[in-house]
Scaffold this active site. Sequence first.
Site, PDB file in Angstrom:
ATOM      1  N   ARG A 231       0.775  -1.044  -0.087  1.00 26.15           N
ATOM      2  CA  ARG A 231      -0.050  -0.077   0.051  1.00 26.15           C
ATOM      3  C   ARG A 231       0.987   1.176   0.036  1.00 26.15           C
ATOM      4  O   ARG A 231       1.415   1.717   0.907  1.00 26.15           O
ATOM      5  CB  ARG A 231      -1.069  -0.034   1.226  1.00 26.15           C
ATOM      6  CG  ARG A 231      -1.908   1.349   1.371  1.00 26.15           C
ATOM      7  CD  ARG A 231      -2.711   1.461   0.289  1.00 26.15           C
ATOM      8  NE  ARG A 231      -3.647   2.462   0.323  1.00 26.15           N
ATOM      9  CZ  ARG A 231      -3.597   3.750  -0.578  1.00 26.15           C
ATOM     10  NH1 ARG A 231      -2.598   3.827  -1.326  1.00 26.15           N
ATOM     11  NH2 ARG A 231      -4.548   4.559  -0.435  1.00 26.15           N
ATOM     12  N   CYS A 278      -5.021  -2.604   5.997  1.00 30.10           N
ATOM     13  CA  CYS A 278      -5.592  -1.413   5.268  1.00 30.10           C
ATOM     14  C   CYS A 278      -6.736  -0.971   5.625  1.00 30.10           C
ATOM     15  O   CYS A 278      -7.785  -2.098   5.797  1.00 30.10           O
ATOM     16  CB  CYS A 278      -5.475  -1.643   3.870  1.00 30.10           C
ATOM     17  SG  CYS A 278      -5.869   0.046   2.756  1.00 30.10           S
ATOM     18  N   TYR A 416      -9.082   8.336   5.701  1.00 30.78           N
ATOM     19  CA  TYR A 416      -9.086   7.329   6.772  1.00 30.78           C
ATOM     20  C   TYR A 416      -9.859   7.563   7.996  1.00 30.78           C
ATOM     21  O   TYR A 416      -9.691   7.481   9.164  1.00 30.78           O
ATOM     22  CB  TYR A 416      -7.751   6.810   7.255  1.00 30.78           C
ATOM     23  CG  TYR A 416      -6.906   6.664   5.888  1.00 30.78           C
ATOM     24  CD1 TYR A 416      -7.255   5.367   5.212  1.00 30.78           C
ATOM     25  CD2 TYR A 416      -5.871   7.370   5.521  1.00 30.78           C
ATOM     26  CE1 TYR A 416      -6.514   5.007   4.300  1.00 30.78           C
ATOM     27  CE2 TYR A 416      -5.165   6.627   4.482  1.00 30.78           C
ATOM     28  CZ  TYR A 416      -5.576   5.747   3.953  1.00 30.78           C
ATOM     29  OH  TYR A 416      -4.979   5.054   2.827  1.00 30.78           O
TER      30      TYR A 416
END
Length: 575
Positions: A231, A278, A416
């Site tokens: 990622r 993730c 996020y």
Amino acid sequence: MLLRRIHRLTRFGPVSTPRYQVAPSLAACALRLCSSSSGGDGDQRSYQHTHMPTWRHGLAGLLAGTGAVLAYGLHQHQAERVDTGKAELTENSSALPVFSQEEVTKHRSLEDGVWVTYKGSVYDITEFVAMHPGGDKILLAAGGALEPFWALYAVHNHEHVLEILSQYKVGDLSAEDMKKQQSVKTSDPYSSDPERHPVLRVNNLKPFNAEPPPEILSDSYITPSAFFFKRNHLPVPQVDPASYRLHVEGLPGGTLTLTLEELKTRFPKHTVTATLQCAGNRRSEMNKVKLVKGLNWGIAAISNATWGGAKLRDVLLAAGYGPEVAQWARHVQFEGLDKDVTGTAYGSSIPINKAASEEGDVLLAYEMNGEELPADHGFPIRVVVPGTVGARNVKWLGRIVVSAQESSSHWQQNDYKGFSPGTDWDTVDFRSAPAIQELPVQSAITSPQDGAALDRSADSVTVKGYAVSGGGREVIRVDVSLDGGRTWQVARLRSADQPDAPDLPPLGRAWAWKLWEVTAPLPPEAQELEIVCKAVDNSYNVQPDTVSPIWNLRGVLSNAWHRVKVKVREDHGAE
């Protein structure tokens, strides 16, 4: 604003400076293209009166150059574009003026207009600046060429983006200046990225994001580094270990600067086996409910490794952390050496209580699975924050700051974060939600995979998968159903059987996943099985049964019961 411009163009033709006229079919196609997409991270409330808000955010998402904004849904519109016919841009080259680079350079502000060039054409993008999710970053290209910036953000390399850009064309660059531009080669910032294993399933090439096939995850408790999910938010930086320096700031003693060798020799080495996941793991299941913004991860944006390095706590103490600092410090910020074209580095932060705790086990890791940290995973140093979302585990670490505030990074403030299913890009306020730290309980089936076929003669089916919870909470049970959740069996947790698995973790420090499996008889006469799994942790948190109630516009924290459907084939040769 742009929507109104397109309406003006399609109804009345060009206004003010000459532009391509946009045919009605293009405008309609653009509206359909973007209406189901999502976009920018900026404040969009000033546009709420527009009749089609999702369209403008979709457009912003397509042209964005920051964060995780990706043209993830474009392929779904290709068929529609073919059916409706490719939009034709009416162009009269002789009617468009020719500008010198000197003239273009004069347009570098909102007051003077924002002009850019791309492949010999000149565009006035002044009206788009306010809609750009990256804010002022778009102004860095003002008065110059887009090519160097688009080389970094490969999301722009779509025909759809070029069609939208063409609406802003005001002229052509002079032949002489065009020749000068072509003589300057635009370097690919990703050209020095490391090689990756071909088995990885690529979700995005630049920056590189990929996951292993799910069945690989359940092959071993420790995920080999080559198969560990990747990622990246930006190009992988090239770091010379000899000249590498880690700067620790914000403490009374001033800045502590450490070489790689000093980090390895001044502080005791610790090892921690920890699973990284993730925030977007299993986002593809949310996309099936309603499209979200972000990479279309399957179930394998998660992996487990043994990390070696110095404890962050030890380094903070050496830099002057003590009871006095604990009175005012609330966060520890991390900044990577990976940077975008503006020089902005990837950044994030975690609470000071986690960072400075003896039981927090936060590492400044320089080893992964007993070997030097690979380039894709943060060489020479990365932060490993066990029990915490992957986004806080900053790679290629260059700077640590003890602070009373969270990181001001885009990825901490405007990404996020989780929101209600009813929140959309018109109503979202990123300030209203905390940054994701600990993750919820999670599990998924790695074998068999959705759509697989089983032979009736096998009599039984073996189901395998992984389970993990955040914050050091241990998974104590995984329930598996072969009939969509009507009846359940308890899976065997495999980690205790495996030689590379740790002993029973201390309470509150279960940082690694549990692999599990169950073998059960095939239900008689069943032609299809809906296999379901759900995990329970030692706080008795359990996964929700469906995706819809936890759907959110960023597609994060997807942890509903995982479901796969498999066919049961009759024996070969049966009539």
